[in-house]
Motif scaffolding. Structure first.
Motif, PDB file in Angstrom:
ATOM      1  N   VAL A 109       0.840  -1.203   0.000  1.00 28.46           N
ATOM      2  CA  VAL A 109       0.000   0.000   0.000  1.00 28.46           C
ATOM      3  C   VAL A 109       0.874   1.252   0.000  1.00 28.46           C
ATOM      4  O   VAL A 109       0.634   2.209  -0.748  1.00 28.46           O
ATOM      5  CB  VAL A 109      -0.932   0.004   1.231  1.00 28.46           C
ATOM      6  CG1 VAL A 109      -1.734   1.303   1.296  1.00 28.46           C
ATOM      7  CG2 VAL A 109      -1.871  -1.197   1.188  1.00 28.46           C
ATOM      8  N   TYR A 110       1.900   1.227   0.834  1.00 24.69           N
ATOM      9  CA  TYR A 110       2.817   2.371   0.946  1.00 24.69           C
ATOM     10  C   TYR A 110       3.546   2.617  -0.378  1.00 24.69           C
ATOM     11  O   TYR A 110       3.608   3.750  -0.870  1.00 24.69           O
ATOM     12  CB  TYR A 110       3.819   2.099   2.065  1.00 24.69           C
ATOM     13  CG  TYR A 110       4.828   3.192   2.273  1.00 24.69           C
ATOM     14  CD1 TYR A 110       4.500   4.342   2.992  1.00 24.69           C
ATOM     15  CD2 TYR A 110       6.117   3.086   1.757  1.00 24.69           C
ATOM     16  CE1 TYR A 110       5.425   5.360   3.185  1.00 24.69           C
ATOM     17  CE2 TYR A 110       7.048   4.091   1.946  1.00 24.69           C
ATOM     18  CZ  TYR A 110       6.702   5.227   2.659  1.00 24.69           C
ATOM     19  OH  TYR A 110       7.620   6.225   2.836  1.00 24.69           O
ATOM     20  N   LEU A 111       4.082   1.557  -0.966  1.00 24.10           N
ATOM     21  CA  LEU A 111       4.809   1.690  -2.231  1.00 24.10           C
ATOM     22  C   LEU A 111       3.898   2.197  -3.343  1.00 24.10           C
ATOM     23  O   LEU A 111       4.329   2.972  -4.208  1.00 24.10           O
ATOM     24  CB  LEU A 111       5.423   0.343  -2.629  1.00 24.10           C
ATOM     25  CG  LEU A 111       6.580  -0.157  -1.770  1.00 24.10           C
ATOM     26  CD1 LEU A 111       6.917  -1.600  -2.133  1.00 24.10           C
ATOM     27  CD2 LEU A 111       7.801   0.736  -1.951  1.00 24.10           C
ATOM     28  N   ASP A 112       2.654   1.770  -3.325  1.00 31.50           N
ATOM     29  CA  ASP A 112       1.699   2.213  -4.333  1.00 31.50           C
ATOM     30  C   ASP A 112       1.493   3.722  -4.255  1.00 31.50           C
ATOM     31  O   ASP A 112       1.437   4.404  -5.283  1.00 31.50           O
ATOM     32  CB  ASP A 112       0.371   1.475  -4.131  1.00 31.50           C
ATOM     33  CG  ASP A 112      -0.580   1.697  -5.293  1.00 31.50           C
ATOM     34  OD1 ASP A 112      -0.464   0.978  -6.295  1.00 31.50           O
ATOM     35  OD2 ASP A 112      -1.444   2.597  -5.191  1.00 31.50           O
ATOM     36  N   ARG A 113       1.399   4.250  -3.038  1.00 31.14           N
ATOM     37  CA  ARG A 113       1.216   5.684  -2.872  1.00 31.14           C
ATOM     38  C   ARG A 113       2.471   6.454  -3.298  1.00 31.14           C
ATOM     39  O   ARG A 113       2.389   7.498  -3.938  1.00 31.14           O
ATOM     40  CB  ARG A 113       0.879   6.014  -1.412  1.00 31.14           C
ATOM     41  CG  ARG A 113      -0.472   5.505  -0.953  1.00 31.14           C
ATOM     42  CD  ARG A 113      -1.580   5.990  -1.849  1.00 31.14           C
ATOM     43  NE  ARG A 113      -1.699   7.441  -1.859  1.00 31.14           N
ATOM     44  CZ  ARG A 113      -2.364   8.146  -2.773  1.00 31.14           C
ATOM     45  NH1 ARG A 113      -2.937   7.520  -3.796  1.00 31.14           N
ATOM     46  NH2 ARG A 113      -2.441   9.456  -2.694  1.00 31.14           N
ATOM     47  N   VAL A 114       3.641   5.921  -2.943  1.00 31.54           N
ATOM     48  CA  VAL A 114       4.895   6.562  -3.354  1.00 31.54           C
ATOM     49  C   VAL A 114       4.967   6.632  -4.878  1.00 31.54           C
ATOM     50  O   VAL A 114       5.354   7.659  -5.461  1.00 31.54           O
ATOM     51  CB  VAL A 114       6.103   5.799  -2.787  1.00 31.54           C
ATOM     52  CG1 VAL A 114       7.410   6.294  -3.419  1.00 31.54           C
ATOM     53  CG2 VAL A 114       6.176   5.952  -1.272  1.00 31.54           C
ATOM     54  N   ALA A 115       4.590   5.546  -5.540  1.00 32.07           N
ATOM     55  CA  ALA A 115       4.620   5.512  -7.006  1.00 32.07           C
ATOM     56  C   ALA A 115       3.685   6.554  -7.605  1.00 32.07           C
ATOM     57  O   ALA A 115       4.026   7.210  -8.601  1.00 32.07           O
ATOM     58  CB  ALA A 115       4.240   4.122  -7.503  1.00 32.07           C
ATOM     59  N   ALA A 116       2.508   6.732  -7.004  1.00 29.97           N
ATOM     60  CA  ALA A 116       1.559   7.734  -7.503  1.00 29.97           C
ATOM     61  C   ALA A 116       2.141   9.139  -7.390  1.00 29.97           C
ATOM     62  O   ALA A 116       2.011   9.962  -8.305  1.00 29.97           O
ATOM     63  CB  ALA A 116       0.247   7.632  -6.728  1.00 29.97           C
ATOM     64  N   TYR A 117       2.797   9.423  -6.263  1.00 31.57           N
ATOM     65  CA  TYR A 117       3.450  10.718  -6.081  1.00 31.57           C
ATOM     66  C   TYR A 117       4.512  10.921  -7.164  1.00 31.57           C
ATOM     67  O   TYR A 117       4.590  11.979  -7.801  1.00 31.57           O
ATOM     68  CB  TYR A 117       4.147  10.770  -4.716  1.00 31.57           C
ATOM     69  CG  TYR A 117       3.260  11.080  -3.528  1.00 31.57           C
ATOM     70  CD1 TYR A 117       3.636  12.054  -2.604  1.00 31.57           C
ATOM     71  CD2 TYR A 117       2.084  10.392  -3.293  1.00 31.57           C
ATOM     72  CE1 TYR A 117       2.859  12.336  -1.491  1.00 31.57           C
ATOM     73  CE2 TYR A 117       1.299  10.662  -2.195  1.00 31.57           C
ATOM     74  CZ  TYR A 117       1.685  11.634  -1.293  1.00 31.57           C
ATOM     75  OH  TYR A 117       0.904  11.911  -0.200  1.00 31.57           O
ATOM     76  N   LEU A 118       5.360   9.914  -7.353  1.00 35.98           N
ATOM     77  CA  LEU A 118       6.498  10.048  -8.258  1.00 35.98           C
ATOM     78  C   LEU A 118       6.066  10.178  -9.711  1.00 35.98           C
ATOM     79  O   LEU A 118       6.675  10.937 -10.485  1.00 35.98           O
ATOM     80  CB  LEU A 118       7.439   8.858  -8.096  1.00 35.98           C
ATOM     81  CG  LEU A 118       8.218   8.792  -6.780  1.00 35.98           C
ATOM     82  CD1 LEU A 118       9.037   7.506  -6.708  1.00 35.98           C
ATOM     83  CD2 LEU A 118       9.137  10.010  -6.632  1.00 35.98           C
ATOM     84  N   ALA A 151       4.428  23.041 -10.403  1.00 40.19           N
ATOM     85  CA  ALA A 151       3.229  22.239 -10.651  1.00 40.19           C
ATOM     86  C   ALA A 151       3.355  20.857 -10.020  1.00 40.19           C
ATOM     87  O   ALA A 151       2.407  20.337  -9.433  1.00 40.19           O
ATOM     88  CB  ALA A 151       2.985  22.117 -12.160  1.00 40.19           C
ATOM     89  N   ALA A 152       4.551  20.264 -10.128  1.00 39.96           N
ATOM     90  CA  ALA A 152       4.788  18.949  -9.536  1.00 39.96           C
ATOM     91  C   ALA A 152       4.649  19.002  -8.020  1.00 39.96           C
ATOM     92  O   ALA A 152       4.052  18.108  -7.404  1.00 39.96           O
ATOM     93  CB  ALA A 152       6.180  18.444  -9.916  1.00 39.96           C
ATOM     94  N   LEU A 153       5.190  20.057  -7.412  1.00 40.27           N
ATOM     95  CA  LEU A 153       5.077  20.210  -5.961  1.00 40.27           C
ATOM     96  C   LEU A 153       3.615  20.341  -5.550  1.00 40.27           C
ATOM     97  O   LEU A 153       3.190  19.749  -4.543  1.00 40.27           O
ATOM     98  CB  LEU A 153       5.864  21.447  -5.514  1.00 40.27           C
ATOM     99  CG  LEU A 153       5.830  21.772  -4.014  1.00 40.27           C
ATOM    100  CD1 LEU A 153       6.402  20.620  -3.208  1.00 40.27           C
ATOM    101  CD2 LEU A 153       6.596  23.059  -3.727  1.00 40.27           C
ATOM    102  N   GLY A 154       2.835  21.095  -6.330  1.00 43.76           N
ATOM    103  CA  GLY A 154       1.418  21.229  -6.032  1.00 43.76           C
ATOM    104  C   GLY A 154       0.692  19.904  -6.134  1.00 43.76           C
ATOM    105  O   GLY A 154      -0.139  19.557  -5.276  1.00 43.76           O
ATOM    106  N   ALA A 155       0.994  19.130  -7.175  1.00 41.99           N
ATOM    107  CA  ALA A 155       0.351  17.819  -7.347  1.00 41.99           C
ATOM    108  C   ALA A 155       0.666  16.899  -6.174  1.00 41.99           C
ATOM    109  O   ALA A 155      -0.199  16.162  -5.686  1.00 41.99           O
ATOM    110  CB  ALA A 155       0.817  17.192  -8.660  1.00 41.99           C
ATOM    111  N   ILE A 156       1.918  16.932  -5.709  1.00 36.91           N
ATOM    112  CA  ILE A 156       2.313  16.114  -4.561  1.00 36.91           C
ATOM    113  C   ILE A 156       1.611  16.602  -3.293  1.00 36.91           C
ATOM    114  O   ILE A 156       1.135  15.802  -2.476  1.00 36.91           O
ATOM    115  CB  ILE A 156       3.841  16.155  -4.377  1.00 36.91           C
ATOM    116  CG1 ILE A 156       4.523  15.375  -5.499  1.00 36.91           C
ATOM    117  CG2 ILE A 156       4.255  15.577  -3.022  1.00 36.91           C
ATOM    118  CD1 ILE A 156       6.025  15.477  -5.495  1.00 36.91           C
ATOM    119  N   MET A 157       1.530  17.913  -3.111  1.00 32.79           N
ATOM    120  CA  MET A 157       0.890  18.467  -1.920  1.00 32.79           C
ATOM    121  C   MET A 157      -0.581  18.091  -1.847  1.00 32.79           C
ATOM    122  O   MET A 157      -1.102  17.797  -0.768  1.00 32.79           O
ATOM    123  CB  MET A 157       1.034  19.988  -1.910  1.00 32.79           C
ATOM    124  CG  MET A 157       2.383  20.481  -1.439  1.00 32.79           C
ATOM    125  SD  MET A 157       2.729  19.997   0.273  1.00 32.79           S
ATOM    126  CE  MET A 157       1.358  20.785   1.138  1.00 32.79           C
TER     127      MET A 157
END
Length: 259
Positions: A109-118, A151-157
């Protein structure tokens, strides 16, 4: 071990609710990718490949969108789309393999979220660098790289704001938030949230949608023989990211998710 048929596989890996998850299933998954992923999953469930290994592959595919977009012209834009589509494919496959093999883990679950951020960040940073014209004959204009990174920072936030609701509730001893709690308590805020949801402008800074937009602007740039449309799109995405970051935070605080 004999491969299961699609008919055997589908009810197990696509149980009721998987395609209908409001915040967990992308429209592209519902539209076509879940049907593609079933064919891949069918070949993988009889192997020793684990869901977490597939999540690592998914992460790499998403990150590769950034260098792919550095290739000039339409070919680079198409490579970016390919990387993001591979990300989406393995995002479907890892969960399907997990459900069939019953191999679940918090690490997954954790890795999946990290991948979405990246993935989202890689597309937007890559787009900004692309608009900066790294390989052009003139001076590199780092303003566009900055705006792409913004834009990337906003998407991550925005993703972090959502995920941190669960963190806050857990630390406060509360159960996971229910979907109904996301509705703002104020009728005016609720109306504004529904209007924003109907327009879906926030989707422009998600990796899948952004990669498709990049293909369109790459074609327009090719016609004009410059980077006008790419730079315009980067500026718009940066503005949307900043606005949506604030609006999403206000929406969370105005709802019952932290109650």
């Amino acid at each position: 071990m004999q491969k299961p048929s699609i008919a055997e596989l589908r009810p197990v890996v696509h149980p009721p609710g998987v395609k209908d998850r409001r915040s967990g299933e992308h429209w592209a998954g519902r539209l076509y990718m879940r049907e593609v992923s079933l064919r891949i999953t069918r070949r993988l469930v009889t192997t020793k490949i684990t869901p977490n290994q597939l999540t690592y592959v998914m992460t790499v595919a998403g990150v590769l969108a950034a260098p792919a977009l550095l290739v000039p012209g339409i070919p680079g834009a198409l490579l970016g789309v390919l990387a993001v589509q591979l990300y989406l494919l393995f995002d479907c496959v890892d969960g399907e393999v997990a459900r069939w093999k019953k191999q679940y883990s918090l690490a997954g679950v954790y890795l999946d979220r990290v991948a979405a951020y990246l993935c989202d960040a890689a597309v937007l940073v890559g787009f900004g660098l692309r608009a900066a014209d790294l390989w052009g004959p003139g001076r590199i204009d780092w303003l566009w790289a900055f705006l792409g990174t913004l834009a990337a920072l906003g998407a991550i936030m925005i993703k972090a704001e959502t995920d941190l609701v669960g963190v806050a509730r857990h630390q406060g001893g509360l159960p996971p938030v229910k979907e109904a709690a996301s509705e703002p308590r104020s009728s005016g805020m609720a109306l504004a949230r529904r209007a924003a949801g109907a327009l879906k402008f926030h989707r422009l800074i998600l990796g899948i949608e952004a990669s498709l937009i990049i293909v369109v602007v790459a074609v327009l740039d090719t016609v004009r023989d410059d980077l006008f449309f790419s730079r315009l799109a980067v500026a718009v995405m940066a503005g949307i990211a900043l606005l949506q970051t604030v609006l999403h935070l206000v929406s969370i605080l105005a709802s019952s998710r932290l109650k």
